[in-house]
Enzyme design. Structure first.
Site, PDB file in Angstrom:
ATOM      1  N   CYS A   1      -5.993   2.090   5.776  1.00  0.00           N
ATOM      2  CA  CYS A   1      -6.402   0.367   6.372  1.00  0.00           C
ATOM      3  C   CYS A   1      -5.811   0.176   7.775  1.00  0.00           C
ATOM      4  O   CYS A   1      -5.338   0.988   8.035  1.00  0.00           O
ATOM      5  CB  CYS A   1      -6.005  -0.033   5.161  1.00  0.00           C
ATOM      6  SG  CYS A   1      -3.919  -0.989   4.818  1.00  0.00           S
TER       7      CYS A   1
ATOM      8  N   CYS B   1      -2.076  -0.203   7.608  1.00  0.00           N
ATOM      9  CA  CYS B   1      -1.387   0.973   6.908  1.00  0.00           C
ATOM     10  C   CYS B   1      -1.083   1.534   8.572  1.00  0.00           C
ATOM     11  O   CYS B   1       0.165   2.200   8.671  1.00  0.00           O
ATOM     12  CB  CYS B   1      -1.684   1.633   5.639  1.00  0.00           C
ATOM     13  SG  CYS B   1      -1.207   1.013   4.347  1.00  0.00           S
TER      14      CYS B   1
ATOM     15  N   HIS C   1       1.096  -1.433   0.339  1.00  0.00           N
ATOM     16  CA  HIS C   1       0.127  -0.122  -0.364  1.00  0.00           C
ATOM     17  C   HIS C   1       0.921   1.484  -0.024  1.00  0.00           C
ATOM     18  O   HIS C   1       1.694   1.219   0.469  1.00  0.00           O
ATOM     19  CB  HIS C   1      -0.858   0.000   1.376  1.00  0.00           C
ATOM     20  CG  HIS C   1      -2.237  -0.579   0.842  1.00  0.00           C
ATOM     21  ND1 HIS C   1      -2.687  -1.075   2.240  1.00  0.00           N
ATOM     22  CD2 HIS C   1      -1.693  -1.866   0.412  1.00  0.00           C
ATOM     23  CE1 HIS C   1      -4.151  -2.193   1.659  1.00  0.00           C
ATOM     24  NE2 HIS C   1      -3.328  -2.564   0.769  1.00  0.00           N
TER      25      HIS C   1
ATOM     26  N   GLU D   1       0.883   3.638   2.011  1.00  0.00           N
ATOM     27  CA  GLU D   1       1.274   4.540   3.155  1.00  0.00           C
ATOM     28  C   GLU D   1       2.132   3.380   3.638  1.00  0.00           C
ATOM     29  O   GLU D   1       3.134   3.873   4.490  1.00  0.00           O
ATOM     30  CB  GLU D   1      -0.407   4.357   4.091  1.00  0.00           C
ATOM     31  CG  GLU D   1      -0.922   5.168   3.168  1.00  0.00           C
ATOM     32  CD  GLU D   1      -2.132   4.660   3.298  1.00  0.00           C
ATOM     33  OE1 GLU D   1      -3.304   5.047   3.121  1.00  0.00           O
ATOM     34  OE2 GLU D   1      -1.171   3.806   2.651  1.00  0.00           O
TER      35      GLU D   1
END
Length: 155
Positions: A85, A88, A55, A57
């Site tokens: 999420c 993250c 991801h 992040e």
């Protein structure tokens, strides 16, 4: 920082999300700002790296932890095109970044993508001993555009 400054940084994160999408990845982008200067940028690489954990992040905090001292991370602000999420958010917390600003909220993403893990980042950060300041959504309509039409096409 002023609202205009936050908006400027969020637009950069959204541009990174659009760039990730143009490369066939999921539409997420993130930047790290310290003392008013962008010190790191990242985009989602889940598809290109064939790794569900890549991801934006997580890519950002992984690089940040290796490149910067803890004091820099603690006074930095992470701007994410979409609300982080749970994975993250936990990585952000453990990295020591204590301020997060996001664009598209979890609920909006879930409505567009049919999400099955819709835990707001505030819930994750609230469980930590150290406080993390969360602000968002900002520029939600702009951040949402990165996701429109993507998720149904990719499912």
């Amino acid at each position: 920082m002023s609202c205009a400054t936050h908006n400027k940084y969020m637009r950069i994160a959204v541009d990174l999300a659009d760039r990730a999408r143009s490369k066939g990845n999921h539409p997420f982008g993130a930047i790290l700002v310290c003392d008013g200067e962008i010190i790191l940028k990242a985009e989602n690489t889940v598809i290109s790296d064939r790794d569900a954990t890549r991801h934006a992040e997580l890519n950002l905090v992984s690089d940040a932890a290796r490149q910067f001292e803890q004091a820099v991370l603690e006074r930095s602000v992470l701007y994410s095109s979409t609300e982080p999420c749970p994975m993250c958010a936990a990585a952000i917390y453990w990295t020591g970044i204590r301020k997060v600003i996001y664009g598209c909220p979890t609920e909006t993403l879930a409505a567009l993508a049919g999400g099955s893990l819709t835990v707001p980042c505030r819930e994750v950060f609230a469980r930590g001993v150290n406080s993390t300041e969360i602000f968002g959504p900002i520029l939600e309509a702009e951040a949402k555009k990165s996701h429109e039409g993507f998720w149904m096409a990719s499912q």
